[in-house]
Design a protein around this motif. Structure first.
Motif, PDB file in Angstrom:
ATOM      1  N   LEU A   1       3.759  19.165  39.086  1.00  0.00           N
ATOM      2  CA  LEU A   1       3.864  18.136  40.111  1.00  0.00           C
ATOM      3  C   LEU A   1       3.508  16.797  39.473  1.00  0.00           C
ATOM      4  O   LEU A   1       2.411  16.616  38.946  1.00  0.00           O
ATOM      5  CB  LEU A   1       2.921  18.440  41.276  1.00  0.00           C
ATOM      6  CG  LEU A   1       2.850  17.391  42.391  1.00  0.00           C
ATOM      7  CD1 LEU A   1       4.204  17.188  43.053  1.00  0.00           C
ATOM      8  CD2 LEU A   1       1.797  17.789  43.425  1.00  0.00           C
ATOM      9  N   ILE A   2       4.462  15.862  39.523  1.00  0.00           N
ATOM     10  CA  ILE A   2       4.274  14.521  38.976  1.00  0.00           C
ATOM     11  C   ILE A   2       4.160  13.540  40.130  1.00  0.00           C
ATOM     12  O   ILE A   2       5.021  13.494  41.011  1.00  0.00           O
ATOM     13  CB  ILE A   2       5.456  14.114  38.081  1.00  0.00           C
ATOM     14  CG1 ILE A   2       5.661  15.121  36.949  1.00  0.00           C
ATOM     15  CG2 ILE A   2       5.252  12.704  37.531  1.00  0.00           C
ATOM     16  CD1 ILE A   2       6.938  14.898  36.161  1.00  0.00           C
ATOM     17  N   THR A   3       3.085  12.760  40.136  1.00  0.00           N
ATOM     18  CA  THR A   3       2.927  11.698  41.125  1.00  0.00           C
ATOM     19  C   THR A   3       2.722  10.400  40.374  1.00  0.00           C
ATOM     20  O   THR A   3       1.664  10.159  39.805  1.00  0.00           O
ATOM     21  CB  THR A   3       1.739  11.979  42.066  1.00  0.00           C
ATOM     22  OG1 THR A   3       0.575  12.256  41.271  1.00  0.00           O
ATOM     23  CG2 THR A   3       2.017  13.172  42.962  1.00  0.00           C
ATOM     24  N   ALA A   4       3.762   9.587  40.356  1.00  0.00           N
ATOM     25  CA  ALA A   4       3.732   8.297  39.668  1.00  0.00           C
ATOM     26  C   ALA A   4       3.846   7.204  40.718  1.00  0.00           C
ATOM     27  O   ALA A   4       4.936   6.841  41.141  1.00  0.00           O
ATOM     28  CB  ALA A   4       4.879   8.203  38.671  1.00  0.00           C
ATOM     29  N   GLY A   5       2.701   6.726  41.194  1.00  0.00           N
ATOM     30  CA  GLY A   5       2.707   5.753  42.286  1.00  0.00           C
ATOM     31  C   GLY A   5       3.306   6.381  43.534  1.00  0.00           C
ATOM     32  O   GLY A   5       2.831   7.408  44.021  1.00  0.00           O
ATOM     33  N   GLU A   6       4.390   5.815  44.034  1.00  0.00           N
ATOM     34  CA  GLU A   6       5.048   6.328  45.232  1.00  0.00           C
ATOM     35  C   GLU A   6       6.103   7.378  44.920  1.00  0.00           C
ATOM     36  O   GLU A   6       6.772   7.870  45.830  1.00  0.00           O
ATOM     37  CB  GLU A   6       5.698   5.163  46.002  1.00  0.00           C
ATOM     38  CG  GLU A   6       4.708   4.133  46.511  1.00  0.00           C
ATOM     39  CD  GLU A   6       3.699   4.747  47.471  1.00  0.00           C
ATOM     40  OE1 GLU A   6       4.102   5.533  48.355  1.00  0.00           O
ATOM     41  OE2 GLU A   6       2.497   4.476  47.307  1.00  0.00           O
ATOM     42  N   THR A   7       6.268   7.715  43.658  1.00  0.00           N
ATOM     43  CA  THR A   7       7.294   8.670  43.248  1.00  0.00           C
ATOM     44  C   THR A   7       6.673  10.038  43.026  1.00  0.00           C
ATOM     45  O   THR A   7       5.655  10.164  42.351  1.00  0.00           O
ATOM     46  CB  THR A   7       7.994   8.198  41.964  1.00  0.00           C
ATOM     47  OG1 THR A   7       8.581   6.918  42.190  1.00  0.00           O
ATOM     48  CG2 THR A   7       9.073   9.180  41.533  1.00  0.00           C
TER      49      THR A   7
ATOM     50  N   ILE B   1      18.390  11.870  34.590  1.00  0.00           N
ATOM     51  CA  ILE B   1      18.045  11.577  35.981  1.00  0.00           C
ATOM     52  C   ILE B   1      16.935  10.541  35.996  1.00  0.00           C
ATOM     53  O   ILE B   1      16.009  10.600  35.180  1.00  0.00           O
ATOM     54  CB  ILE B   1      17.534  12.862  36.698  1.00  0.00           C
ATOM     55  CG1 ILE B   1      18.562  13.995  36.594  1.00  0.00           C
ATOM     56  CG2 ILE B   1      17.184  12.571  38.152  1.00  0.00           C
ATOM     57  CD1 ILE B   1      17.962  15.363  36.865  1.00  0.00           C
ATOM     58  N   ALA B   2      17.010   9.613  36.924  1.00  0.00           N
ATOM     59  CA  ALA B   2      15.911   8.678  37.160  1.00  0.00           C
ATOM     60  C   ALA B   2      15.501   8.808  38.620  1.00  0.00           C
ATOM     61  O   ALA B   2      16.342   8.718  39.514  1.00  0.00           O
ATOM     62  CB  ALA B   2      16.336   7.249  36.851  1.00  0.00           C
ATOM     63  N   VAL B   3      14.236   9.044  38.851  1.00  0.00           N
ATOM     64  CA  VAL B   3      13.708   9.223  40.214  1.00  0.00           C
ATOM     65  C   VAL B   3      12.703   8.117  40.487  1.00  0.00           C
ATOM     66  O   VAL B   3      11.792   7.887  39.691  1.00  0.00           O
ATOM     67  CB  VAL B   3      13.017  10.583  40.387  1.00  0.00           C
ATOM     68  CG1 VAL B   3      12.601  10.796  41.853  1.00  0.00           C
ATOM     69  CG2 VAL B   3      13.925  11.711  39.915  1.00  0.00           C
ATOM     70  N   GLU B   4      12.879   7.467  41.626  1.00  0.00           N
ATOM     71  CA  GLU B   4      11.970   6.374  41.969  1.00  0.00           C
ATOM     72  C   GLU B   4      11.782   6.308  43.480  1.00  0.00           C
ATOM     73  O   GLU B   4      12.746   6.082  44.206  1.00  0.00           O
ATOM     74  CB  GLU B   4      12.519   5.047  41.470  1.00  0.00           C
ATOM     75  CG  GLU B   4      11.579   3.861  41.751  1.00  0.00           C
ATOM     76  CD  GLU B   4      12.136   2.547  41.236  1.00  0.00           C
ATOM     77  OE1 GLU B   4      11.415   1.547  41.340  1.00  0.00           O
ATOM     78  OE2 GLU B   4      13.273   2.538  40.770  1.00  0.00           O
ATOM     79  N   GLY B   5      10.554   6.582  43.909  1.00  0.00           N
ATOM     80  CA  GLY B   5      10.143   6.398  45.295  1.00  0.00           C
ATOM     81  C   GLY B   5      11.178   6.595  46.374  1.00  0.00           C
ATOM     82  O   GLY B   5      11.542   5.656  47.066  1.00  0.00           O
ATOM     83  N   GLY B   6      11.715   7.801  46.529  1.00  0.00           N
ATOM     84  CA  GLY B   6      12.649   8.063  47.599  1.00  0.00           C
ATOM     85  C   GLY B   6      14.103   8.048  47.184  1.00  0.00           C
ATOM     86  O   GLY B   6      14.978   8.324  47.996  1.00  0.00           O
ATOM     87  N   SER B   7      14.380   7.772  45.914  1.00  0.00           N
ATOM     88  CA  SER B   7      15.755   7.771  45.461  1.00  0.00           C
ATOM     89  C   SER B   7      15.856   8.452  44.109  1.00  0.00           C
ATOM     90  O   SER B   7      14.908   8.462  43.330  1.00  0.00           O
ATOM     91  CB  SER B   7      16.307   6.345  45.330  1.00  0.00           C
ATOM     92  OG  SER B   7      15.594   5.636  44.333  1.00  0.00           O
ATOM     93  N   ALA B   8      17.012   9.058  43.865  1.00  0.00           N
ATOM     94  CA  ALA B   8      17.260   9.712  42.585  1.00  0.00           C
ATOM     95  C   ALA B   8      18.671   9.344  42.138  1.00  0.00           C
ATOM     96  O   ALA B   8      19.600   9.360  42.939  1.00  0.00           O
ATOM     97  CB  ALA B   8      17.111  11.224  42.713  1.00  0.00           C
ATOM     98  N   THR B   9      18.826   9.003  40.860  1.00  0.00           N
ATOM     99  CA  THR B   9      20.127   8.705  40.315  1.00  0.00           C
ATOM    100  C   THR B   9      20.304   9.473  39.003  1.00  0.00           C
ATOM    101  O   THR B   9      19.329   9.739  38.321  1.00  0.00           O
ATOM    102  CB  THR B   9      20.272   7.187  40.022  1.00  0.00           C
ATOM    103  OG1 THR B   9      19.254   6.791  39.107  1.00  0.00           O
ATOM    104  CG2 THR B   9      20.171   6.383  41.300  1.00  0.00           C
ATOM    105  N   PRO B  10      21.537   9.868  38.600  1.00  0.00           N
ATOM    106  CA  PRO B  10      22.756   9.525  39.306  1.00  0.00           C
ATOM    107  C   PRO B  10      22.919  10.372  40.551  1.00  0.00           C
ATOM    108  O   PRO B  10      22.296  11.394  40.703  1.00  0.00           O
ATOM    109  CB  PRO B  10      23.842   9.827  38.282  1.00  0.00           C
ATOM    110  CG  PRO B  10      23.247  10.937  37.463  1.00  0.00           C
ATOM    111  CD  PRO B  10      21.777  10.653  37.401  1.00  0.00           C
TER     112      PRO B  10
END
Length: 295
Positions: free
Chosen positions: A186-192, A286-295
Protein backbone atom coordinates in the motif's frame (compact mmCIF):
# COMPACT_ATOMS: atom_id res chain seq x y z
CA UNK A 1 12.59 6.77 -21.40
CA UNK A 2 15.16 8.49 -19.20
CA UNK A 3 14.24 7.59 -15.61
CA UNK A 4 15.94 10.59 -14.04
CA UNK A 5 14.21 13.04 -16.40
CA UNK A 6 10.86 11.34 -15.88
CA UNK A 7 11.32 11.38 -12.10
CA UNK A 8 12.11 15.10 -11.98
CA UNK A 9 9.01 15.82 -14.08
CA UNK A 10 6.70 14.02 -11.66
CA UNK A 11 4.49 16.00 -9.36
CA UNK A 12 5.29 15.41 -5.68
CA UNK A 13 2.29 13.18 -4.99
CA UNK A 14 2.40 11.13 -8.17
CA UNK A 15 3.22 7.40 -8.31
CA UNK A 16 4.77 6.06 -11.50
CA UNK A 17 4.66 2.38 -12.43
CA UNK A 18 6.67 0.78 -15.22
CA UNK A 19 5.88 -2.85 -16.06
CA UNK A 20 9.26 -4.51 -16.49
CA UNK A 21 7.93 -7.98 -17.26
CA UNK A 22 4.54 -9.50 -17.95
CA UNK A 23 3.03 -12.41 -19.87
CA UNK A 24 2.97 -10.20 -22.98
CA UNK A 25 4.82 -7.04 -24.01
CA UNK A 26 3.38 -3.92 -25.62
CA UNK A 27 6.44 -3.11 -27.72
CA UNK A 28 9.07 -4.86 -29.83
CA UNK A 29 12.33 -5.88 -28.23
CA UNK A 30 10.99 -6.66 -24.75
CA UNK A 31 11.07 -10.16 -23.29
CA UNK A 32 7.83 -11.65 -22.01
CA UNK A 33 7.22 -14.63 -19.75
CA UNK A 34 4.64 -16.02 -17.35
CA UNK A 35 5.46 -13.73 -14.44
CA UNK A 36 5.40 -10.20 -13.13
CA UNK A 37 7.91 -7.46 -12.33
CA UNK A 38 7.11 -3.79 -11.66
CA UNK A 39 9.25 -0.71 -11.09
CA UNK A 40 7.62 1.95 -8.91
CA UNK A 41 8.63 5.56 -8.32
CA UNK A 42 7.14 7.47 -5.42
CA UNK A 43 8.17 10.84 -3.96
CA UNK A 44 10.47 9.02 -1.50
CA UNK A 45 11.39 5.72 -3.12
CA UNK A 46 12.40 3.71 -6.14
CA UNK A 47 10.96 0.24 -5.67
CA UNK A 48 11.19 -3.10 -7.45
CA UNK A 49 8.06 -5.17 -6.90
CA UNK A 50 8.59 -8.82 -7.94
CA UNK A 51 11.29 -10.02 -10.32
CA UNK A 52 9.58 -12.47 -12.69
CA UNK A 53 10.83 -16.04 -13.25
CA UNK A 54 14.41 -15.17 -14.24
CA UNK A 55 16.70 -12.29 -15.17
CA UNK A 56 14.65 -11.13 -18.18
CA UNK A 57 13.12 -8.31 -16.13
CA UNK A 58 16.61 -6.76 -15.81
CA UNK A 59 17.16 -6.83 -19.57
CA UNK A 60 13.79 -5.16 -20.05
CA UNK A 61 14.63 -2.58 -17.40
CA UNK A 62 17.72 -1.57 -19.37
CA UNK A 63 15.67 -1.31 -22.58
CA UNK A 64 13.10 0.86 -20.77
CA UNK A 65 15.70 3.19 -19.22
CA UNK A 66 15.14 1.95 -15.67
CA UNK A 67 18.31 1.87 -13.56
CA UNK A 68 17.93 -1.05 -11.17
CA UNK A 69 20.99 0.10 -9.22
CA UNK A 70 18.95 3.15 -8.15
CA UNK A 71 16.28 0.95 -6.51
CA UNK A 72 16.35 1.53 -2.74
CA UNK A 73 14.05 -1.33 -1.72
CA UNK A 74 12.43 -4.39 -3.24
CA UNK A 75 9.29 -6.33 -2.37
CA UNK A 76 8.51 -9.97 -3.15
CA UNK A 77 4.77 -10.51 -3.22
CA UNK A 78 4.86 -14.27 -2.53
CA UNK A 79 7.00 -17.37 -2.72
CA UNK A 80 6.30 -18.59 -6.27
CA UNK A 81 9.02 -18.82 -8.92
CA UNK A 82 7.18 -16.66 -11.49
CA UNK A 83 7.52 -13.69 -9.10
CA UNK A 84 10.76 -14.50 -7.29
CA UNK A 85 12.82 -16.50 -9.78
CA UNK A 86 14.73 -13.35 -10.72
CA UNK A 87 15.47 -12.28 -7.15
CA UNK A 88 19.08 -13.48 -7.21
CA UNK A 89 19.63 -11.57 -10.48
CA UNK A 90 18.38 -8.40 -8.81
CA UNK A 91 20.60 -8.91 -5.75
CA UNK A 92 23.62 -9.32 -8.02
CA UNK A 93 22.98 -6.09 -9.94
CA UNK A 94 21.95 -4.06 -6.88
CA UNK A 95 24.01 -4.74 -3.76
CA UNK A 96 22.37 -2.29 -1.36
CA UNK A 97 18.56 -2.51 -1.54
CA UNK A 98 16.77 -4.40 1.21
CA UNK A 99 14.26 -7.01 0.05
CA UNK A 100 10.99 -7.39 1.98
CA UNK A 101 9.78 -11.01 1.99
CA UNK A 102 7.18 -12.87 4.05
CA UNK A 103 8.68 -15.23 6.62
CA UNK A 104 6.83 -18.17 5.04
CA UNK A 105 7.92 -17.45 1.46
CA UNK A 106 10.69 -20.07 1.50
CA UNK A 107 8.30 -23.02 1.91
CA UNK A 108 7.72 -25.91 -0.45
CA UNK A 109 4.94 -24.68 -2.74
CA UNK A 110 3.41 -26.97 -5.31
CA UNK A 111 0.93 -27.03 -8.16
CA UNK A 112 -1.14 -29.97 -9.34
CA UNK A 113 -3.89 -30.01 -11.93
CA UNK A 114 -6.44 -32.86 -11.64
CA UNK A 115 -4.78 -36.20 -12.38
CA UNK A 116 -1.25 -34.78 -12.15
CA UNK A 117 1.49 -35.26 -9.58
CA UNK A 118 2.29 -32.07 -7.64
CA UNK A 119 5.34 -30.18 -8.95
CA UNK A 120 7.46 -27.56 -7.24
CA UNK A 121 6.72 -23.88 -8.01
CA UNK A 122 8.55 -22.25 -5.10
CA UNK A 123 11.62 -20.04 -4.95
CA UNK A 124 15.05 -21.15 -6.22
CA UNK A 125 17.59 -22.52 -3.76
CA UNK A 126 20.36 -20.01 -4.56
CA UNK A 127 18.74 -17.28 -2.46
CA UNK A 128 20.63 -18.40 0.66
CA UNK A 129 23.55 -16.31 -0.61
CA UNK A 130 21.53 -13.13 -0.07
CA UNK A 131 19.77 -13.85 3.24
CA UNK A 132 21.39 -10.88 4.98
CA UNK A 133 19.60 -8.58 2.50
CA UNK A 134 16.14 -9.89 3.37
CA UNK A 135 13.71 -8.24 5.76
CA UNK A 136 11.32 -10.98 6.88
CA UNK A 137 7.82 -9.60 7.26
CA UNK A 138 4.68 -10.58 9.14
CA UNK A 139 1.01 -9.75 8.58
CA UNK A 140 1.83 -6.02 8.63
CA UNK A 141 5.09 -4.16 8.09
CA UNK A 142 5.07 -0.37 8.08
CA UNK A 143 8.19 0.67 6.20
CA UNK A 144 7.58 4.41 6.59
CA UNK A 145 4.77 6.95 6.26
CA UNK A 146 4.55 6.21 2.54
CA UNK A 147 4.80 2.40 2.37
CA UNK A 148 2.97 -0.36 4.23
CA UNK A 149 2.98 -4.08 3.52
CA UNK A 150 -0.12 -5.97 4.59
CA UNK A 151 -1.11 -9.61 4.33
CA UNK A 152 -3.92 -12.06 5.04
CA UNK A 153 -6.83 -9.66 4.44
CA UNK A 154 -10.14 -10.73 6.00
CA UNK A 155 -12.01 -13.07 3.65
CA UNK A 156 -15.12 -11.02 3.00
CA UNK A 157 -15.35 -12.55 -0.48
CA UNK A 158 -14.84 -16.24 -1.31
CA UNK A 159 -12.05 -16.30 -3.90
CA UNK A 160 -9.92 -19.29 -2.87
CA UNK A 161 -11.50 -21.78 -5.30
CA UNK A 162 -9.71 -19.94 -8.12
CA UNK A 163 -6.43 -21.23 -6.59
CA UNK A 164 -7.53 -24.79 -5.84
CA UNK A 165 -4.61 -26.33 -7.75
CA UNK A 166 -2.01 -24.59 -5.56
CA UNK A 167 -0.62 -26.56 -2.62
CA UNK A 168 2.07 -26.47 0.06
CA UNK A 169 3.94 -29.20 1.91
CA UNK A 170 3.52 -28.88 5.67
CA UNK A 171 4.33 -31.02 8.69
CA UNK A 172 0.90 -32.59 8.19
CA UNK A 173 1.61 -33.40 4.54
CA UNK A 174 0.50 -31.73 1.33
CA UNK A 175 -2.29 -29.23 1.99
CA UNK A 176 -4.10 -26.50 0.07
CA UNK A 177 -1.94 -23.38 0.02
CA UNK A 178 -3.15 -20.93 2.68
CA UNK A 179 -1.02 -18.14 1.14
CA UNK A 180 0.56 -17.11 4.41
CA UNK A 181 3.56 -16.24 2.20
CA UNK A 182 1.68 -13.52 0.30
CA UNK A 183 1.77 -9.76 0.92
CA UNK A 184 0.56 -6.58 -0.75
CA UNK A 185 2.03 -3.09 -0.93
CA UNK A 186 0.00 0.00 0.00
CA UNK A 187 1.50 3.30 -1.18
CA UNK A 188 0.21 6.58 0.23
CA UNK A 189 1.89 9.57 -1.37
CA UNK A 190 0.03 12.63 -0.12
CA UNK A 191 -3.48 12.35 -1.58
CA UNK A 192 -2.51 9.48 -3.88
CA UNK A 193 -3.12 5.87 -2.82
CA UNK A 194 -2.02 2.83 -4.82
CA UNK A 195 -2.27 -0.88 -3.98
CA UNK A 196 0.13 -3.33 -5.63
CA UNK A 197 -0.49 -7.08 -5.48
CA UNK A 198 1.26 -10.02 -7.08
CA UNK A 199 -1.37 -12.66 -7.81
CA UNK A 200 -4.02 -11.74 -5.22
CA UNK A 201 -4.58 -15.42 -4.40
CA UNK A 202 -6.61 -14.43 -1.37
CA UNK A 203 -8.87 -12.38 -3.61
CA UNK A 204 -8.52 -8.92 -5.12
CA UNK A 205 -11.88 -8.01 -3.60
CA UNK A 206 -10.51 -8.81 -0.14
CA UNK A 207 -7.26 -6.94 -0.77
CA UNK A 208 -9.07 -3.85 -2.04
CA UNK A 209 -11.46 -3.98 0.93
CA UNK A 210 -8.58 -4.15 3.42
CA UNK A 211 -6.86 -1.24 1.70
CA UNK A 212 -10.13 0.71 1.91
CA UNK A 213 -10.36 -0.01 5.62
CA UNK A 214 -6.83 1.24 6.17
CA UNK A 215 -7.23 4.34 4.01
CA UNK A 216 -10.80 5.27 4.93
CA UNK A 217 -11.50 5.50 1.19
CA UNK A 218 -10.94 3.61 -2.06
CA UNK A 219 -7.45 3.44 -3.52
CA UNK A 220 -6.92 5.44 -6.70
CA UNK A 221 -5.39 2.45 -8.48
CA UNK A 222 -4.95 -1.26 -7.81
CA UNK A 223 -2.29 -3.08 -9.81
CA UNK A 224 -1.69 -6.83 -10.05
CA UNK A 225 -3.03 -10.19 -11.13
CA UNK A 226 -6.46 -11.50 -10.13
CA UNK A 227 -5.48 -15.19 -10.37
CA UNK A 228 -8.52 -16.30 -12.35
CA UNK A 229 -6.72 -17.91 -15.30
CA UNK A 230 -6.94 -21.45 -13.93
CA UNK A 231 -10.72 -21.37 -13.85
CA UNK A 232 -12.55 -23.15 -16.63
CA UNK A 233 -15.12 -21.53 -18.87
CA UNK A 234 -18.28 -22.78 -17.23
CA UNK A 235 -21.18 -21.45 -15.20
CA UNK A 236 -19.37 -21.66 -11.86
CA UNK A 237 -16.31 -19.86 -13.20
CA UNK A 238 -18.45 -17.19 -14.86
CA UNK A 239 -20.34 -16.67 -11.62
CA UNK A 240 -17.10 -16.10 -9.68
CA UNK A 241 -15.67 -13.73 -12.30
CA UNK A 242 -18.90 -11.75 -12.54
CA UNK A 243 -19.23 -11.57 -8.75
CA UNK A 244 -15.65 -10.27 -8.54
CA UNK A 245 -16.46 -7.53 -11.04
CA UNK A 246 -19.66 -6.54 -9.24
CA UNK A 247 -17.86 -6.40 -5.88
CA UNK A 248 -15.21 -4.07 -7.35
CA UNK A 249 -17.67 -1.89 -9.24
CA UNK A 250 -18.57 0.65 -6.50
CA UNK A 251 -16.16 3.56 -6.31
CA UNK A 252 -13.72 4.98 -8.84
CA UNK A 253 -10.66 2.75 -8.42
CA UNK A 254 -8.89 1.90 -11.67
CA UNK A 255 -7.65 -1.71 -11.90
CA UNK A 256 -4.57 -2.63 -13.96
CA UNK A 257 -4.18 -6.35 -14.46
CA UNK A 258 -2.64 -9.11 -16.54
CA UNK A 259 -0.41 -12.11 -15.78
CA UNK A 260 -2.60 -14.59 -13.86
CA UNK A 261 -5.95 -12.94 -14.57
CA UNK A 262 -6.26 -14.64 -17.96
CA UNK A 263 -7.70 -13.30 -21.20
CA UNK A 264 -11.14 -14.84 -20.70
CA UNK A 265 -11.54 -13.44 -17.20
CA UNK A 266 -10.18 -10.05 -18.29
CA UNK A 267 -12.76 -9.68 -21.06
CA UNK A 268 -15.57 -10.88 -18.82
CA UNK A 269 -14.54 -8.47 -16.04
CA UNK A 270 -14.38 -5.68 -18.61
CA UNK A 271 -18.06 -6.22 -19.25
CA UNK A 272 -18.71 -5.22 -15.64
CA UNK A 273 -15.97 -2.67 -14.90
CA UNK A 274 -15.68 -1.04 -18.33
CA UNK A 275 -12.68 1.25 -18.77
CA UNK A 276 -11.85 1.02 -15.06
CA UNK A 277 -10.20 -2.31 -15.91
CA UNK A 278 -7.05 -1.82 -17.98
CA UNK A 279 -4.51 -4.29 -19.36
CA UNK A 280 -1.00 -4.60 -17.97
CA UNK A 281 1.72 -5.55 -20.48
CA UNK A 282 5.50 -5.40 -20.44
CA UNK A 283 6.51 -1.81 -21.17
CA UNK A 284 3.26 -0.31 -19.87
CA UNK A 285 3.82 2.94 -17.95
CA UNK A 286 1.22 4.28 -15.54
CA UNK A 287 1.07 7.54 -13.61
CA UNK A 288 -1.36 7.76 -10.69
CA UNK A 289 -2.17 11.04 -9.00
CA UNK A 290 -4.87 11.78 -6.44
CA UNK A 291 -7.96 10.31 -8.06
CA UNK A 292 -6.69 9.91 -11.60
CA UNK A 293 -4.61 7.35 -13.46
CA UNK A 294 -3.04 7.65 -16.90
CA UNK A 295 -2.88 6.40 -19.55
Amino acid sequence: MNTQTQSSALRPERVKVVTLLENAACREGLASAHGLSLYLETPRHRILFDMGPDGAFAENAAALGVDLKSVDLAVLSHGHYDHGGGLAAFCRCNDTARVYIRRDAFGEFLSADPGEEPHYIGLPEDLELFRERFVLTGPETKIDEELTLFAEPPMVFDAMKASASLLERTAAGIQPDAFSHEQNLLITAGETAVVVAGCAHRGMVNIAAEARRRLGRDADAVIGGFHLFQLGQDVQADDLIDATGRALLPGKTVYYTGHCTGDYAFHRLSGVLGDRLRPLHGGTEIAVEGGSATP
